[in-house]
Design a protein around this motif. Structure first.
Motif, PDB file in Angstrom:
ATOM      1  N   PRO A 101      -4.052  15.003  -2.278  1.00 18.22           N
ATOM      2  CA  PRO A 101      -2.820  13.731  -2.290  1.00 18.22           C
ATOM      3  C   PRO A 101      -1.623  14.525  -2.683  1.00 18.22           C
ATOM      4  O   PRO A 101      -0.641  14.112  -2.274  1.00 18.22           O
ATOM      5  N   VAL A 102      -1.698  15.571  -3.677  1.00 17.36           N
ATOM      6  CA  VAL A 102      -0.404  16.344  -4.103  1.00 17.36           C
ATOM      7  C   VAL A 102       0.053  17.071  -2.782  1.00 17.36           C
ATOM      8  O   VAL A 102       1.426  16.834  -2.680  1.00 17.36           O
ATOM      9  N   LEU A 103      -0.718  17.555  -2.139  1.00 15.43           N
ATOM     10  CA  LEU A 103       0.216  18.234  -0.811  1.00 15.43           C
ATOM     11  C   LEU A 103       0.765  17.139   0.170  1.00 15.43           C
ATOM     12  O   LEU A 103       1.726  17.505   0.765  1.00 15.43           O
ATOM     13  N   PHE A 104      -0.111  16.039   0.250  1.00 16.60           N
ATOM     14  CA  PHE A 104       0.726  14.889   1.097  1.00 16.60           C
ATOM     15  C   PHE A 104       1.902  14.424   0.400  1.00 16.60           C
ATOM     16  O   PHE A 104       2.581  14.012   1.214  1.00 16.60           O
ATOM     17  N   ALA A 105       1.828  14.360  -0.961  1.00 14.80           N
ATOM     18  CA  ALA A 105       3.043  13.742  -1.601  1.00 14.80           C
ATOM     19  C   ALA A 105       4.365  14.602  -1.351  1.00 14.80           C
ATOM     20  O   ALA A 105       5.380  14.307  -1.196  1.00 14.80           O
ATOM     21  N   PHE A 106       3.887  15.978  -1.173  1.00 14.58           N
ATOM     22  CA  PHE A 106       5.148  16.943  -0.863  1.00 14.58           C
ATOM     23  C   PHE A 106       6.052  16.536   0.298  1.00 14.58           C
ATOM     24  O   PHE A 106       6.824  16.962   0.520  1.00 14.58           O
ATOM     25  N   LEU A 107       5.204  16.015   1.361  1.00 13.95           N
ATOM     26  CA  LEU A 107       5.647  15.719   2.627  1.00 13.95           C
ATOM     27  C   LEU A 107       6.365  14.356   2.750  1.00 13.95           C
ATOM     28  O   LEU A 107       7.118  13.993   3.531  1.00 13.95           O
ATOM     29  N   SER A 108       6.127  13.488   1.724  1.00 15.17           N
ATOM     30  CA  SER A 108       6.522  12.094   1.535  1.00 15.17           C
ATOM     31  C   SER A 108       8.062  12.160   1.180  1.00 15.17           C
ATOM     32  O   SER A 108       8.344  12.790   0.269  1.00 15.17           O
ATOM     33  N   PRO A 109       8.982  11.525   1.896  1.00 17.60           N
ATOM     34  CA  PRO A 109      10.279  11.511   1.726  1.00 17.60           C
ATOM     35  C   PRO A 109      10.898  10.843   0.277  1.00 17.60           C
ATOM     36  O   PRO A 109      11.691  11.218  -0.316  1.00 17.60           O
ATOM     37  N   GLU A 110       9.913  10.016  -0.183  1.00 18.28           N
ATOM     38  CA  GLU A 110      10.077   9.467  -1.474  1.00 18.28           C
ATOM     39  C   GLU A 110       9.101  10.038  -2.332  1.00 18.28           C
ATOM     40  O   GLU A 110       8.785   9.217  -3.402  1.00 18.28           O
ATOM     41  N   CYS A 111       8.563  11.133  -2.443  1.00 22.09           N
ATOM     42  CA  CYS A 111       7.760  11.969  -3.217  1.00 22.09           C
ATOM     43  C   CYS A 111       8.335  11.731  -4.754  1.00 22.09           C
ATOM     44  O   CYS A 111       9.648  12.124  -5.110  1.00 22.09           O
ATOM     45  N   ALA A 112       7.576  11.322  -5.524  1.00 19.01           N
ATOM     46  CA  ALA A 112       8.172  10.819  -7.008  1.00 19.01           C
ATOM     47  C   ALA A 112       7.255  11.411  -7.904  1.00 19.01           C
ATOM     48  O   ALA A 112       6.582  10.743  -8.823  1.00 19.01           O
ATOM     49  N   LEU A 113       6.246  12.653  -7.708  1.00 21.82           N
ATOM     50  CA  LEU A 113       5.562  13.323  -8.592  1.00 21.82           C
ATOM     51  C   LEU A 113       6.172  13.670 -10.135  1.00 21.82           C
ATOM     52  O   LEU A 113       7.400  14.123 -10.172  1.00 21.82           O
ATOM     53  N   PRO A 114       5.522  13.433 -11.150  1.00 17.85           N
ATOM     54  CA  PRO A 114       6.119  13.750 -12.440  1.00 17.85           C
ATOM     55  C   PRO A 114       6.089  15.241 -12.452  1.00 17.85           C
ATOM     56  O   PRO A 114       5.535  15.985 -11.673  1.00 17.85           O
ATOM     57  N   PRO A 115       7.188  15.713 -13.184  1.00 13.87           N
ATOM     58  CA  PRO A 115       7.243  17.177 -13.572  1.00 13.87           C
ATOM     59  C   PRO A 115       5.858  17.591 -14.055  1.00 13.87           C
ATOM     60  O   PRO A 115       5.293  17.216 -14.993  1.00 13.87           O
ATOM     61  N   VAL A 116       5.908  19.044 -13.997  1.00 13.16           N
ATOM     62  CA  VAL A 116       4.717  19.605 -14.500  1.00 13.16           C
ATOM     63  C   VAL A 116       4.990  19.981 -16.013  1.00 13.16           C
ATOM     64  O   VAL A 116       6.112  20.244 -16.355  1.00 13.16           O
ATOM     65  N   GLU A 117       4.120  19.696 -16.975  1.00 11.19           N
ATOM     66  CA  GLU A 117       4.474  20.089 -18.484  1.00 11.19           C
ATOM     67  C   GLU A 117       3.953  21.314 -18.680  1.00 11.19           C
ATOM     68  O   GLU A 117       2.911  21.876 -18.427  1.00 11.19           O
ATOM     69  N   ALA A 133       0.902  26.851  -2.787  1.00 10.44           N
ATOM     70  CA  ALA A 133       0.303  26.756  -1.549  1.00 10.44           C
ATOM     71  C   ALA A 133       1.201  26.484  -0.587  1.00 10.44           C
ATOM     72  O   ALA A 133       1.425  26.952   0.516  1.00 10.44           O
ATOM     73  N   ALA A 134       2.226  25.478  -0.919  1.00 10.21           N
ATOM     74  CA  ALA A 134       3.403  24.825   0.069  1.00 10.21           C
ATOM     75  C   ALA A 134       4.365  25.962   0.314  1.00 10.21           C
ATOM     76  O   ALA A 134       5.407  25.611   1.228  1.00 10.21           O
ATOM     77  N   GLY A 135       4.351  26.892  -0.693  1.00  8.13           N
ATOM     78  CA  GLY A 135       5.565  27.844  -0.368  1.00  8.13           C
ATOM     79  C   GLY A 135       6.886  27.495  -1.395  1.00  8.13           C
ATOM     80  O   GLY A 135       7.881  28.281  -0.963  1.00  8.13           O
ATOM     81  N   TYR A 136       6.789  26.553  -2.140  1.00  8.61           N
ATOM     82  CA  TYR A 136       7.852  26.370  -3.060  1.00  8.61           C
ATOM     83  C   TYR A 136       8.308  27.616  -4.110  1.00  8.61           C
ATOM     84  O   TYR A 136       7.248  28.060  -4.672  1.00  8.61           O
ATOM     85  N   THR A 137       9.526  27.748  -4.269  1.00  8.11           N
ATOM     86  CA  THR A 137       9.777  28.699  -5.376  1.00  8.11           C
ATOM     87  C   THR A 137      10.314  28.125  -6.615  1.00  8.11           C
ATOM     88  O   THR A 137      10.395  28.895  -7.621  1.00  8.11           O
ATOM     89  N   HIS A 138      10.383  26.970  -6.669  1.00  7.85           N
ATOM     90  CA  HIS A 138      10.779  26.125  -7.895  1.00  7.85           C
ATOM     91  C   HIS A 138       9.855  24.875  -8.022  1.00  7.85           C
ATOM     92  O   HIS A 138       9.639  24.284  -7.087  1.00  7.85           O
ATOM     93  N   LEU A 139       9.983  24.439  -9.053  1.00  6.88           N
ATOM     94  CA  LEU A 139       9.269  23.124  -9.523  1.00  6.88           C
ATOM     95  C   LEU A 139       9.644  22.580 -10.749  1.00  6.88           C
ATOM     96  O   LEU A 139      10.134  23.243 -11.509  1.00  6.88           O
ATOM     97  N   PRO A 140       9.812  21.342 -10.471  1.00  2.00           N
ATOM     98  CA  PRO A 140      10.431  20.446 -11.895  1.00  2.00           C
ATOM     99  C   PRO A 140       9.323  20.867 -13.016  1.00  2.00           C
ATOM    100  O   PRO A 140       8.174  20.492 -12.725  1.00  2.00           O
ATOM    101  N   VAL A 141       9.750  20.947 -14.114  1.00  3.46           N
ATOM    102  CA  VAL A 141       9.011  21.030 -15.217  1.00  3.46           C
ATOM    103  C   VAL A 141       9.685  20.272 -16.523  1.00  3.46           C
ATOM    104  O   VAL A 141      10.795  20.096 -16.507  1.00  3.46           O
TER     105      VAL A 141
END
Length: 66
Positions: A9-25, A50-58
């Motif tokens: 589900p996390v990988l699918f959320a990355f594909l969603s235009p309205e992806c609203a995953l909370p930041p990583v703590e 795995a998706a190839g992102y170089t940055h992540l909201p934390v």
């Protein structure tokens, strides 16, 4: 250990235009070779790698915020 049922589900959320995953703590590390330690968001972190992102909201927490 990563669980497929949580990671997919996390990988699918990355594909969603309205992806609203909370930041990583993360916590500021008090010792060791790394500046931060991962607290909450293992699947989001490893999924972003795995998706190839170089940055992540934390959300940075101080060690005494436990």
């Amino acid at each position: 250990m990563l669980k497929k049922l949580k990671l997919v589900p996390v990988l699918f959320a990355f594909l969603s235009p309205e992806c609203a995953l909370p930041p990583v703590e993360v916590y500021r590390a008090t010792s060791g070779p790394y500046r931060f330690t991962l607290h909450n968001g293992f699947h989001r972190f490893y999924g972003s790698v795995a998706a190839g992102y170089t940055h992540l909201p934390v959300l940075i927490r101080e060690p005494f915020d436990l």
